[in-house]
Design an enzyme around this catalytic site. Structure first.
Site, PDB file in Angstrom:
ATOM      1  N   SER A  93       0.852  -1.187   0.000  1.00 53.97           N
ATOM      2  CA  SER A  93       0.000   0.000   0.000  1.00 53.97           C
ATOM      3  C   SER A  93       0.880   1.226   0.000  1.00 53.97           C
ATOM      4  CB  SER A  93      -0.909   0.012   1.228  1.00 53.97           C
ATOM      5  OG  SER A  93      -1.483   1.287   1.424  1.00 53.97           O
ATOM      6  N   CYS A 255      -4.520   6.948  -3.238  1.00 52.14           N
ATOM      7  CA  CYS A 255      -4.213   5.520  -3.388  1.00 52.14           C
ATOM      8  C   CYS A 255      -2.922   5.297  -4.173  1.00 52.14           C
ATOM      9  CB  CYS A 255      -5.366   4.764  -4.038  1.00 52.14           C
ATOM     10  SG  CYS A 255      -5.147   2.973  -4.029  1.00 52.14           S
TER      11      CYS A 255
END
Length: 345
Positions: A93, A255
């Site tokens: 991530s 993101c």
């Protein structure tokens, strides 16, 4: 108080997306590699127990992730980590890498050097290099060199009862994404549409994973589409994104892994080249800087090396504990807060 387990969490967010970092009390996670540790967390009952303890109510919440700091396996890494979310443990991530880097430096686990500190993070997807801009004892900004990203398949069409045929790209940016142009579902990426975007994302994720199998060619522990990311391009060229996460929420940040996956599709279509950079904006208006650092290959497939830059902020420090007599030790989720899919937890 006679607690059965305690874990210390440093509260951090990256451009609005919460990524708490477990800096103390993390139990030993079996596995000779971080990918093997990821697989254990996703398959062993004790791994499920740990994730539920940290991510579900009454101790956890639907918003954000918990990052388990682990001893590095790779000789070049300063620390390893795995991302825990309500559904499972995840391999990589961008926002959580920013949170982990910020936590390592501001907690003094890795020595902070001004004006820059380089931190190498080991994930199940590979090494992530973080260059942190540091001043007056705080981490001001983090630029990540992400793992190689590649396209699995462009222009995949799936049939839906809600929107007819929907065309999407399947791409890898540290985890697998289904990337969908948002106009196909008749919505804009705006805060007021968050619930509808999430509902659509959950439907599409389920349909994609039923119809298409995706497995990383070199890391079999990483498989399946983890998230659906809706995308749009604004008039100034800014990429607007909304990544939807099970059981029903929207990523508050732009993101990092999703933008890495999207950048691979732009490169594959000849719309991005080495040296290019652009701004990606989240559903709440926060921004990441996205760059294409290099071209490479993964198992013979064309791939790229993306960069993601953004800010992390610490906002709290607390200790989470488990009372051995607590009848809710296994955690729970309610559809009133977590969304309709919470009934599956």
């Amino acid at each position: 108080m006679r607690w059965k387990r305690t874990i210390q969490l440093l509260d951090v967010h990256a451009e609005g997306e919460i990524g708490r970092v477990a800096i103390g009390g993390v139990p030993k996670i079996p596995g000779d590699t971080v990918a093997a540790q990821l697989a254990w967390l996703n398959s062993d009952p004790k791994g499920h127990e740990l994730r539920r303890f940290l991510c579900l109510e009454p101790r956890g919440a639907p918003i954000g992730s918990v990052n388990l700091l682990l001893p590095a396996k790779h000789p070049d890494a300063d620390a390893a980590f795995v991302i825990l979310q309500p559904d499972q443990a995840h391999a990589s991530s961008g926002s959580n890498s920013i949170c982990a880097t910020t936590a390592l430096l501001e907690a003094g686990i890795v020595e902070m050097k001004e004006p820059e500190t380089v931190v190498t993070l080991e994930t199940a997807a590979g090494l992530v290099r973080a260059v942190a801009t540091c001043r007056d004892g705080r981490c001001e900004k983090v630029k990540l060199t992400m793992v190689p990203s590649f396209v699995h398949q462009l222009d995949v069409t799936i049939s839906t009862p809600q929107w007819g045929d929907v065309t999407l790209d399947l791409s890898y940016g540290g985890i697998f994404y289904a990337l969908v142009d948002v106009d196909q579902i008749g919505l804009k990426i705006e805060k007021g549409n968050a619930a509808e975007l999430v509902k659509a994302g959950m439907i599409l994720k389920d349909l994609v994973n039923r119809q298409v199998e995706v497995v990383h060619p070199e890391i079999p522990e990483i498989s399946g589409v983890a998230y659906v990311m809706f995308r749009d391009t604004e008039a100034d060229g800014t990429v607007r994104t909304c990544t939807t996460m099970w059981p029903g929420r929207a990523d508050r940040s732009p993101c990092g892994t999703g933008n890495s996956a999207n950048l691979a599709t732009l490169h594959a279509r000849g719309r991005a080249k080495v040296g290019d950079s652009f701004i990606s904006r989240s559903i709440i208006g926060t921004q990441f800087e996205v760059g294409l650092a290099a071209e490479t290959t993964v198992a013979g497939k064309p791939a790229i090396i993306p960069t993601i830059a953004g800010r992390g902020f610490t906002f709290g420090l607390h200790q989470i504990a488990l009372d051995p007599f607590d009848p809710l030790a296994d955690g729970f989720a309610m559809t009133d807060v977590w969304g309709p899919s919470a009934g599956e937890i």
